[in-house]
Design a protein around this motif. Structure first.
Motif, PDB file in Angstrom:
ATOM      1  N   ILE A  45      11.310  -5.122  -4.534  1.00 39.90           N
ATOM      2  CA  ILE A  45      11.858  -4.003  -3.775  1.00 39.90           C
ATOM      3  C   ILE A  45      11.178  -2.702  -4.184  1.00 39.90           C
ATOM      4  CG2 ILE A  45      13.953  -2.615  -3.458  1.00 39.90           C
ATOM      5  CD1 ILE A  45      15.521  -5.282  -3.634  1.00 39.90           C
ATOM      6  N   ALA A  46      10.981  -2.498  -5.490  1.00 40.08           N
ATOM      7  CA  ALA A  46      10.323  -1.275  -5.958  1.00 40.08           C
ATOM      8  C   ALA A  46       8.874  -1.206  -5.475  1.00 40.08           C
ATOM      9  CB  ALA A  46      10.361  -1.213  -7.483  1.00 40.08           C
ATOM     10  N   ALA A  47       8.182  -2.316  -5.466  1.00 38.79           N
ATOM     11  CA  ALA A  47       6.793  -2.328  -4.994  1.00 38.79           C
ATOM     12  C   ALA A  47       6.709  -2.053  -3.497  1.00 38.79           C
ATOM     13  CB  ALA A  47       6.137  -3.667  -5.331  1.00 38.79           C
ATOM     14  N   LEU A  48       7.643  -2.575  -2.731  1.00 37.27           N
ATOM     15  CA  LEU A  48       7.657  -2.313  -1.291  1.00 37.27           C
ATOM     16  C   LEU A  48       7.935  -0.836  -1.004  1.00 37.27           C
ATOM     17  CD1 LEU A  48       9.492  -5.478   0.043  1.00 37.27           C
ATOM     18  CD2 LEU A  48       7.095  -4.862   0.385  1.00 37.27           C
ATOM     19  N   GLU A  49       8.845  -0.225  -1.768  1.00 34.74           N
ATOM     20  CA  GLU A  49       9.095   1.203  -1.592  1.00 34.74           C
ATOM     21  C   GLU A  49       7.847   2.021  -1.932  1.00 34.74           C
ATOM     22  OE1 GLU A  49      12.430   2.174  -4.006  1.00 34.74           O
ATOM     23  OE2 GLU A  49      13.861   1.223  -2.641  1.00 34.74           O
ATOM     24  N   ARG A  50       7.171   1.661  -3.001  1.00 36.17           N
ATOM     25  CA  ARG A  50       5.923   2.354  -3.378  1.00 36.17           C
ATOM     26  C   ARG A  50       4.876   2.201  -2.288  1.00 36.17           C
ATOM     27  NH1 ARG A  50       5.737  -0.018  -8.441  1.00 36.17           N
ATOM     28  NH2 ARG A  50       4.107  -1.379  -7.683  1.00 36.17           N
ATOM     29  N   GLN A  51       4.818   1.011  -1.702  1.00 33.26           N
ATOM     30  CA  GLN A  51       3.856   0.742  -0.636  1.00 33.26           C
ATOM     31  C   GLN A  51       4.117   1.654   0.565  1.00 33.26           C
ATOM     32  OE1 GLN A  51       1.311  -1.091  -1.071  1.00 33.26           O
ATOM     33  NE2 GLN A  51       0.680  -2.082   0.789  1.00 33.26           N
ATOM     34  N   ILE A  52       5.363   1.837   0.922  1.00 34.25           N
ATOM     35  CA  ILE A  52       5.710   2.690   2.062  1.00 34.25           C
ATOM     36  C   ILE A  52       5.274   4.129   1.808  1.00 34.25           C
ATOM     37  CG2 ILE A  52       7.673   3.704   3.307  1.00 34.25           C
ATOM     38  CD1 ILE A  52       9.051   0.942   2.962  1.00 34.25           C
ATOM     39  N   PHE A  53       5.546   4.652   0.611  1.00 30.39           N
ATOM     40  CA  PHE A  53       5.157   6.031   0.318  1.00 30.39           C
ATOM     41  C   PHE A  53       3.648   6.193   0.229  1.00 30.39           C
ATOM     42  CE2 PHE A  53       9.600   6.421  -1.215  1.00 30.39           C
ATOM     43  CZ  PHE A  53       9.975   7.459  -0.384  1.00 30.39           C
ATOM     44  N   ASP A  54       2.939   5.168  -0.224  1.00 25.06           N
ATOM     45  CA  ASP A  54       1.478   5.250  -0.255  1.00 25.06           C
ATOM     46  C   ASP A  54       0.895   5.239   1.148  1.00 25.06           C
ATOM     47  OD1 ASP A  54       1.359   5.467  -2.976  1.00 25.06           O
ATOM     48  OD2 ASP A  54       0.948   3.344  -3.325  1.00 25.06           O
ATOM     49  N   PHE A  55       1.507   4.504   2.072  1.00 23.85           N
ATOM     50  CA  PHE A  55       1.035   4.522   3.464  1.00 23.85           C
ATOM     51  C   PHE A  55       1.227   5.898   4.093  1.00 23.85           C
ATOM     52  CE2 PHE A  55       1.026  -0.226   3.991  1.00 23.85           C
ATOM     53  CZ  PHE A  55      -0.265  -0.286   4.472  1.00 23.85           C
ATOM     54  N   LEU A  56       2.277   6.595   3.687  1.00 22.20           N
ATOM     55  CA  LEU A  56       2.504   7.935   4.237  1.00 22.20           C
ATOM     56  C   LEU A  56       1.422   8.910   3.799  1.00 22.20           C
ATOM     57  CD1 LEU A  56       6.366   8.277   3.820  1.00 22.20           C
ATOM     58  CD2 LEU A  56       5.097   7.873   5.912  1.00 22.20           C
ATOM     59  N   GLY A  57       0.852   8.692   2.597  1.00 20.52           N
ATOM     60  CA  GLY A  57      -0.173   9.595   2.084  1.00 20.52           C
ATOM     61  C   GLY A  57      -1.581   9.087   2.304  1.00 20.52           C
ATOM     62  N   TYR A  58      -1.735   7.914   2.886  1.00 19.65           N
ATOM     63  CA  TYR A  58      -3.051   7.311   3.134  1.00 19.65           C
ATOM     64  C   TYR A  58      -3.895   7.224   1.862  1.00 19.65           C
ATOM     65  CZ  TYR A  58      -1.924   7.767   8.029  1.00 19.65           C
ATOM     66  OH  TYR A  58      -1.318   7.662   9.239  1.00 19.65           O
ATOM     67  N   GLN A  59      -3.301   6.719   0.809  1.00 19.88           N
ATOM     68  CA  GLN A  59      -4.020   6.506  -0.443  1.00 19.88           C
ATOM     69  C   GLN A  59      -4.370   5.012  -0.495  1.00 19.88           C
ATOM     70  OE1 GLN A  59      -1.356   7.771  -3.471  1.00 19.88           O
ATOM     71  NE2 GLN A  59      -1.231   9.842  -2.709  1.00 19.88           N
ATOM     72  N   TRP A  60      -5.617   4.697  -0.254  1.00 24.07           N
ATOM     73  CA  TRP A  60      -5.980   3.295  -0.037  1.00 24.07           C
ATOM     74  C   TRP A  60      -6.066   2.465  -1.311  1.00 24.07           C
ATOM     75  CZ3 TRP A  60      -4.828   1.982   4.513  1.00 24.07           C
ATOM     76  CH2 TRP A  60      -4.937   2.894   5.552  1.00 24.07           C
ATOM     77  N   ALA A  61      -6.491   3.051  -2.427  1.00 23.34           N
ATOM     78  CA  ALA A  61      -6.558   2.275  -3.675  1.00 23.34           C
ATOM     79  C   ALA A  61      -5.163   1.842  -4.139  1.00 23.34           C
ATOM     80  CB  ALA A  61      -7.285   3.062  -4.762  1.00 23.34           C
ATOM     81  N   PRO A  62      -4.166   2.740  -4.167  1.00 23.19           N
ATOM     82  CA  PRO A  62      -2.816   2.282  -4.544  1.00 23.19           C
ATOM     83  C   PRO A  62      -2.220   1.292  -3.545  1.00 23.19           C
ATOM     84  CG  PRO A  62      -2.967   4.652  -4.803  1.00 23.19           C
ATOM     85  CD  PRO A  62      -4.210   4.207  -4.106  1.00 23.19           C
ATOM     86  N   ILE A  63      -2.585   1.417  -2.266  1.00 23.59           N
ATOM     87  CA  ILE A  63      -2.080   0.465  -1.276  1.00 23.59           C
ATOM     88  C   ILE A  63      -2.582  -0.934  -1.607  1.00 23.59           C
ATOM     89  CG2 ILE A  63      -2.285  -0.239   1.137  1.00 23.59           C
ATOM     90  CD1 ILE A  63      -2.197   2.741   1.866  1.00 23.59           C
ATOM     91  N   LEU A  64      -3.849  -1.053  -1.956  1.00 24.66           N
ATOM     92  CA  LEU A  64      -4.417  -2.353  -2.318  1.00 24.66           C
ATOM     93  C   LEU A  64      -3.786  -2.890  -3.605  1.00 24.66           C
ATOM     94  CD1 LEU A  64      -6.469  -4.563  -1.714  1.00 24.66           C
ATOM     95  CD2 LEU A  64      -8.119  -3.258  -3.038  1.00 24.66           C
ATOM     96  N   ALA A  65      -3.605  -2.012  -4.587  1.00 22.95           N
ATOM     97  CA  ALA A  65      -2.994  -2.435  -5.850  1.00 22.95           C
ATOM     98  C   ALA A  65      -1.550  -2.891  -5.630  1.00 22.95           C
ATOM     99  CB  ALA A  65      -3.046  -1.297  -6.864  1.00 22.95           C
ATOM    100  N   ASN A  66      -0.811  -2.170  -4.809  1.00 18.96           N
ATOM    101  CA  ASN A  66       0.570  -2.562  -4.511  1.00 18.96           C
ATOM    102  C   ASN A  66       0.622  -3.897  -3.779  1.00 18.96           C
ATOM    103  OD1 ASN A  66       1.834  -0.362  -5.665  1.00 18.96           O
ATOM    104  ND2 ASN A  66       1.771   0.837  -3.788  1.00 18.96           N
TER     105      ASN A  66
END
Length: 64
Positions: free
Chosen positions: A19-40
């Motif tokens: 659940i925590a990783a999915l929430e982090r993924q959503i916020f990273d998509f809002l900022g278009y940060q591609w490296a954290p999106i891949l890591a998540n």
């Protein structure tokens, strides 16, 4: 009340981690940060394998 063994506790922790990783993924998509999106995404896949390994009791998946 029921008893919760180690496997039940591990599944609970894995679900909270998912659940925590999915929430982090959503916020990273809002900022278009591609490296954290891949890591998540990789983290989410590892947690899903951990849950599967715990439920099926396969030590190979748990060691990952």
């Amino acid at each position: 009340m029921g008893r919760c063994n180690g496997r039940c506790t591990l599944v609970g922790f894995c679900c909270l981690q998912l659940i925590a990783a999915l929430e982090r993924q959503i916020f990273d998509f809002l900022g278009y940060q591609w490296a954290p999106i891949l890591a998540n995404f990789l983290h989410i896949m590892a947690v899903i394998l951990g849950i599967f390994g715990t439920i099926q009791y396969r030590s190979r998946y748990l060691m990952m």
